[in-house]
Design a protein around this motif. Structure first.
Motif, PDB file in Angstrom:
ATOM      1  N   ASP A 160       8.881   8.909   6.633  1.00 40.45           N
ATOM      2  CA  ASP A 160       8.487   7.703   5.836  1.00 40.45           C
ATOM      3  C   ASP A 160       7.326   7.865   4.929  1.00 40.45           C
ATOM      4  OD1 ASP A 160      10.706   6.418   6.938  1.00 40.45           O
ATOM      5  OD2 ASP A 160       9.695   5.032   8.453  1.00 40.45           O
ATOM      6  N   ASP A 161       7.407   7.266   3.785  1.00 44.43           N
ATOM      7  CA  ASP A 161       6.237   7.221   2.870  1.00 44.43           C
ATOM      8  C   ASP A 161       5.660   5.991   2.462  1.00 44.43           C
ATOM      9  OD1 ASP A 161       7.967   6.435   0.965  1.00 44.43           O
ATOM     10  OD2 ASP A 161       7.993   7.799  -0.451  1.00 44.43           O
ATOM     11  N   PHE A 162       5.835   5.083   3.676  1.00 43.66           N
ATOM     12  CA  PHE A 162       5.194   3.679   3.671  1.00 43.66           C
ATOM     13  C   PHE A 162       5.128   3.258   4.964  1.00 43.66           C
ATOM     14  CE2 PHE A 162       9.765   3.623   4.400  1.00 43.66           C
ATOM     15  CZ  PHE A 162      10.046   2.622   5.218  1.00 43.66           C
ATOM     16  N   ARG A 163       4.310   2.258   5.165  1.00 41.66           N
ATOM     17  CA  ARG A 163       4.220   1.526   6.661  1.00 41.66           C
ATOM     18  C   ARG A 163       4.133   0.224   6.423  1.00 41.66           C
ATOM     19  NH1 ARG A 163      -0.517   3.381   4.449  1.00 41.66           N
ATOM     20  NH2 ARG A 163      -2.503   2.076   4.855  1.00 41.66           N
ATOM     21  N   VAL A 164       4.740  -0.342   7.521  1.00 40.88           N
ATOM     22  CA  VAL A 164       5.031  -1.803   7.552  1.00 40.88           C
ATOM     23  C   VAL A 164       3.958  -2.302   8.609  1.00 40.88           C
ATOM     24  CG1 VAL A 164       6.428  -3.775   7.985  1.00 40.88           C
ATOM     25  CG2 VAL A 164       7.264  -1.766   6.945  1.00 40.88           C
ATOM     26  N   PHE A 165       3.077  -3.243   8.317  1.00 43.92           N
ATOM     27  CA  PHE A 165       2.117  -3.711   9.114  1.00 43.92           C
ATOM     28  C   PHE A 165       2.375  -5.149   9.314  1.00 43.92           C
ATOM     29  CE2 PHE A 165      -1.834  -6.533   9.709  1.00 43.92           C
ATOM     30  CZ  PHE A 165      -2.216  -5.776  10.692  1.00 43.92           C
ATOM     31  N   GLY A 188       3.087  12.624   4.435  1.00 41.24           N
ATOM     32  CA  GLY A 188       3.951  13.478   3.802  1.00 41.24           C
ATOM     33  C   GLY A 188       3.273  13.695   2.461  1.00 41.24           C
ATOM     34  N   ALA A 189       3.633  14.387   1.506  1.00 41.52           N
ATOM     35  CA  ALA A 189       3.094  14.909   0.362  1.00 41.52           C
ATOM     36  C   ALA A 189       3.315  13.825  -0.709  1.00 41.52           C
ATOM     37  CB  ALA A 189       3.721  16.106  -0.267  1.00 41.52           C
ATOM     38  N   SER A 190       4.228  13.047  -0.582  1.00 40.00           N
ATOM     39  CA  SER A 190       4.418  11.903  -1.330  1.00 40.00           C
ATOM     40  C   SER A 190       3.833  10.343  -0.833  1.00 40.00           C
ATOM     41  CB  SER A 190       5.807  11.613  -1.762  1.00 40.00           C
ATOM     42  OG  SER A 190       6.648  11.452  -0.513  1.00 40.00           O
ATOM     43  N   SER A 191       3.102  10.575   0.415  1.00 40.79           N
ATOM     44  CA  SER A 191       2.551   9.432   1.005  1.00 40.79           C
ATOM     45  C   SER A 191       1.718   8.443   0.257  1.00 40.79           C
ATOM     46  CB  SER A 191       1.718   9.665   2.372  1.00 40.79           C
ATOM     47  OG  SER A 191       0.413  10.544   1.663  1.00 40.79           O
ATOM     48  N   ASP A 192       1.050   8.927  -0.865  1.00 39.28           N
ATOM     49  CA  ASP A 192       0.320   7.876  -1.668  1.00 39.28           C
ATOM     50  C   ASP A 192       1.078   7.313  -3.018  1.00 39.28           C
ATOM     51  OD1 ASP A 192       0.279  10.285  -2.978  1.00 39.28           O
ATOM     52  OD2 ASP A 192      -1.819  10.423  -3.530  1.00 39.28           O
ATOM     53  N   GLN A 193       2.337   7.658  -3.013  1.00 40.69           N
ATOM     54  CA  GLN A 193       3.289   7.133  -3.986  1.00 40.69           C
ATOM     55  C   GLN A 193       3.412   5.788  -4.348  1.00 40.69           C
ATOM     56  OE1 GLN A 193       4.425   8.893  -6.452  1.00 40.69           O
ATOM     57  NE2 GLN A 193       5.988   7.606  -7.479  1.00 40.69           N
ATOM     58  N   PRO A 194       2.881   5.028  -5.014  1.00 40.62           N
ATOM     59  CA  PRO A 194       2.649   3.526  -5.105  1.00 40.62           C
ATOM     60  C   PRO A 194       4.102   2.993  -5.198  1.00 40.62           C
ATOM     61  CG  PRO A 194       1.989   4.493  -7.286  1.00 40.62           C
ATOM     62  CD  PRO A 194       2.112   5.246  -6.376  1.00 40.62           C
ATOM     63  N   PHE A 195       4.078   1.569  -5.126  1.00 37.25           N
ATOM     64  CA  PHE A 195       5.518   0.796  -5.196  1.00 37.25           C
ATOM     65  C   PHE A 195       5.421   0.397  -6.454  1.00 37.25           C
ATOM     66  CE2 PHE A 195       4.200  -0.354  -0.705  1.00 37.25           C
ATOM     67  CZ  PHE A 195       4.874   0.613  -0.119  1.00 37.25           C
ATOM     68  N   THR A 196       6.480  -0.369  -6.997  1.00 36.24           N
ATOM     69  CA  THR A 196       6.698  -0.852  -8.511  1.00 36.24           C
ATOM     70  C   THR A 196       7.305  -2.060  -8.167  1.00 36.24           C
ATOM     71  OG1 THR A 196       9.145   0.084  -8.530  1.00 36.24           O
ATOM     72  CG2 THR A 196       7.663   1.643  -9.184  1.00 36.24           C
ATOM     73  N   GLU A 197       7.179  -2.893  -9.430  1.00 36.26           N
ATOM     74  CA  GLU A 197       7.890  -4.133  -9.464  1.00 36.26           C
ATOM     75  C   GLU A 197       9.385  -4.134  -9.123  1.00 36.26           C
ATOM     76  OE1 GLU A 197       6.759  -6.719 -12.364  1.00 36.26           O
ATOM     77  OE2 GLU A 197       4.444  -6.265 -12.386  1.00 36.26           O
ATOM     78  N   SER A 198      10.027  -3.241  -9.279  1.00 35.09           N
ATOM     79  CA  SER A 198      11.335  -3.139  -9.237  1.00 35.09           C
ATOM     80  C   SER A 198      11.403  -2.905  -7.579  1.00 35.09           C
ATOM     81  CB  SER A 198      12.008  -1.669  -9.452  1.00 35.09           C
ATOM     82  OG  SER A 198      13.271  -1.673  -8.980  1.00 35.09           O
ATOM     83  N   ASP A 199      10.880  -2.540  -6.822  1.00 41.10           N
ATOM     84  CA  ASP A 199      10.778  -2.613  -5.314  1.00 41.10           C
ATOM     85  C   ASP A 199      10.739  -3.992  -4.826  1.00 41.10           C
ATOM     86  OD1 ASP A 199      10.928   0.226  -5.495  1.00 41.10           O
ATOM     87  OD2 ASP A 199       8.850   0.439  -4.937  1.00 41.10           O
ATOM     88  N   VAL A 200       9.684  -4.682  -5.671  1.00 38.17           N
ATOM     89  CA  VAL A 200       9.522  -6.093  -5.067  1.00 38.17           C
ATOM     90  C   VAL A 200      10.719  -6.922  -5.212  1.00 38.17           C
ATOM     91  CG1 VAL A 200       8.098  -8.209  -5.482  1.00 38.17           C
ATOM     92  CG2 VAL A 200       7.092  -5.896  -5.544  1.00 38.17           C
ATOM     93  N   THR A 229      14.533  -0.300   7.146  1.00 39.13           N
ATOM     94  CA  THR A 229      15.653   0.210   6.496  1.00 39.13           C
ATOM     95  C   THR A 229      15.899   0.378   5.124  1.00 39.13           C
ATOM     96  OG1 THR A 229      16.713  -0.140   8.773  1.00 39.13           O
ATOM     97  CG2 THR A 229      18.142   0.242   6.886  1.00 39.13           C
ATOM     98  N   HIS A 230      15.735  -0.916   4.576  1.00 40.31           N
ATOM     99  CA  HIS A 230      16.034  -1.373   3.100  1.00 40.31           C
ATOM    100  C   HIS A 230      14.919  -0.455   2.496  1.00 40.31           C
ATOM    101  CE1 HIS A 230      16.629  -4.497   0.019  1.00 40.31           C
ATOM    102  NE2 HIS A 230      16.898  -3.264  -0.584  1.00 40.31           N
ATOM    103  N   MET A 231      13.628  -0.229   2.806  1.00 44.28           N
ATOM    104  CA  MET A 231      12.582   0.489   2.306  1.00 44.28           C
ATOM    105  C   MET A 231      12.932   1.934   2.047  1.00 44.28           C
ATOM    106  SD  MET A 231      10.164  -1.177   0.657  1.00 44.28           S
ATOM    107  CE  MET A 231       9.140   0.212   0.234  1.00 44.28           C
ATOM    108  N   ARG A 232      13.606   2.524   3.116  1.00 48.01           N
ATOM    109  CA  ARG A 232      13.924   3.928   3.059  1.00 48.01           C
ATOM    110  C   ARG A 232      15.124   4.047   2.064  1.00 48.01           C
ATOM    111  NH1 ARG A 232      14.218   3.041   8.893  1.00 48.01           N
ATOM    112  NH2 ARG A 232      12.139   3.964   9.782  1.00 48.01           N
ATOM    113  N   GLU A 233      15.960   3.180   1.976  1.00 46.89           N
ATOM    114  CA  GLU A 233      16.901   3.035   0.985  1.00 46.89           C
ATOM    115  C   GLU A 233      16.233   3.169  -0.681  1.00 46.89           C
ATOM    116  OE1 GLU A 233      19.608  -0.109   1.702  1.00 46.89           O
ATOM    117  OE2 GLU A 233      20.410   0.816   3.306  1.00 46.89           O
ATOM    118  N   ILE A 234      15.249   2.205  -0.732  1.00 49.61           N
ATOM    119  CA  ILE A 234      14.732   2.163  -1.830  1.00 49.61           C
ATOM    120  C   ILE A 234      13.921   3.459  -2.251  1.00 49.61           C
ATOM    121  CG2 ILE A 234      12.851   0.920  -3.213  1.00 49.61           C
ATOM    122  CD1 ILE A 234      13.646  -1.710  -1.694  1.00 49.61           C
TER     123      ILE A 234
END
Length: 410
Positions: A263-268, A76-88, A249-254
């Protein structure tokens, strides 16, 4: 005829024609040697891959920004949006999570005095040492205080240490990473080469993530305290598939993704590598089994040929034995014993040759081999079965000879 007597008679017959016996055994020897060598190399390669996967972290999940093209989804358009330390910090709240390593990485030039080295930089927190099971051979790892304060400290791999400080202790020395001075506080234990992306795992410099972000690699224009990727350690015994689903699921909420949204993230999952390796290993095992079967069958056909020739040459001997009381089962046992002795002896010699070939290949190719007794037992057992199978027809033909016609044979 007792088995011991039959076997002794078989050995005498083989010794009386040493060259023919050797040439007959040659096919079995080559077949068994090839089986031994290929299986040893295959198992050695499998163990090496398993060790590398374990070092990468088989109980880790890595989360990257950006959607994959799976399950009818596209970036998607926001696919390259990075994470933050708050997500961690939020992911650490999951009860099955043991550690969350925040990471940013890049290529850097490292300089010490007149020496310089191009290497990869990993900016991270102390959880990275947990997820990667990292230890130092010299010095220490940086702590939580240094990681949060953005201290100018670094832990380096053995390759970097050798390139910049060959013959001297790097701990306490100052290096310039992209012209930023940092103090080397530790040298990692050697981890060796990786067969996948990354190559030399000792060619690395690790610094606190805030140091990398604020002083070396630069920040993100839109997100403060950004994180390039996250590596999540999962508690022992917890199902990796379940953990992946819960993390998603948690990442979608975050990330505040609406139900049904992209989803604008992927889990490997590194366990995918394990499954791929197991599938490849199974395929390779089938190929080896087929190759071994062909080699041994060719050797078995050679044994049957020679045994048929032997029956023809010894027709009068067979008739004489029958005339003085030998039964058909005795003749059958004698020739079966000869075929079995040929294949067993060929199997033993072939096993020794296979071990030597595997060690030679390992030395020349510089890769590990795994020689286990199980491989030798399987190879020798297979050669014995080949002897019994291909020796039965000539032995039965000998046992069915008419004594009178056999004695008349010229």
């Amino acid at each position: 005829m007792k088995f011991g007597v039959a076997f002794q008679s078989a050995l005498e017959a083989l010794i009386s024609n040493p060259l023919r016996s050797f040439l007959t055994m040659l096919g079995i020897m080559i077949g068994v040697a090839s089986v031994m060598a290929m299986m040893a190399i295959s198992e050695g390669a499998a163990k090496q891959v398993d060790a590398q996967i374990a070092q990468l972290g088989a109980s880790n999940l890595t989360i990257f920004p950006g959607a994959s093209r799976g399950r009818a989804r596209s970036s998607g358009a926001s696919s390259d949006q990075p994470f933050t330390e708050s997500d961690v910090a939020q992911l650490k709240q999951e009860p099955f999570v043991t550690a969350v390593a925040a990471r940013i990485s890049g290529s850097v030039m490292v300089v010490s005095g007149e020496d310089n080295w191009s290497t990869s930089l990993q900016g991270t927190n102390t959880d990275y040492f947990v997820t990667q099971s990292l230890k130092t051979s010299e010095g220490r790892l940086f702590d939580d205080r240094e990681a949060s304060s953005g201290a100018a400290v670094a832990v380096i791999g053995k390759t970097v240490a050798d390139a910049l400080f060959e013959g001297t202790n790097p701990v306490g020395q100052t290096i310039r990473v992209n012209n930023v001075p940092v103090e080397v506080i530790g040298v990692l234990v050697t981890r060796g080469q990786s067969s996948g992306p990354g190559g030399d795992r000792d060619d690395i410099v690790i610094v606190p993530i805030s140091t990398a972000r604020n002083r070396i690699l630069g920040g993100n224009a839109t997100v403060a305290r950004y994180v390039g990727s996250m590596e999540v350690g999962i508690a022992d015994g917890y199902d990796m598939t379940t953990a992946q689903e819960q993390l998603e699921t948690h990442m979608r909420e975050i990330r505040r993704i609406a139900p049904g949204g992209t989803d604008d993230f992927r889990v490997f999952n590194i366990a995918d590598f394990v499954r791929a390796r197991s599938s490849t290993q199974a395929t390779f095992g089938v190929l080896l089994a087929f190759t071994a079967a062909v080699s041994l069958i060719v050797g078995g056909v050679g044994v049957m040929n020679i045994m048929l020739v032997s029956v023809t040459e010894r027709t009068r001997e067979i008739g004489l034995r029958m005339a003085i009381g030998a039964r058909g089962i005795d003749i059958l046992g004698q020739f079966l014993a000869e075929a079995l002795a040929l294949c067993l002896l060929g199997g033993l010699i072939g096993s020794a040759l296979g071990v030597g070939a595997a060690k030679f290949a390992a030395k020349v190719g510089e890769f590990p081999v795994e020689i286990s007794p199980r491989i030798a037992i399987i190879a020798i057992g297979a050669s014995a079965l080949i002897g019994l199978f291909f020796g039965f027809f000539p032995a039965r033909q000998a046992a069915r000879l008419n004594p009178i016609e056999a004695l008349r044979h010229e």
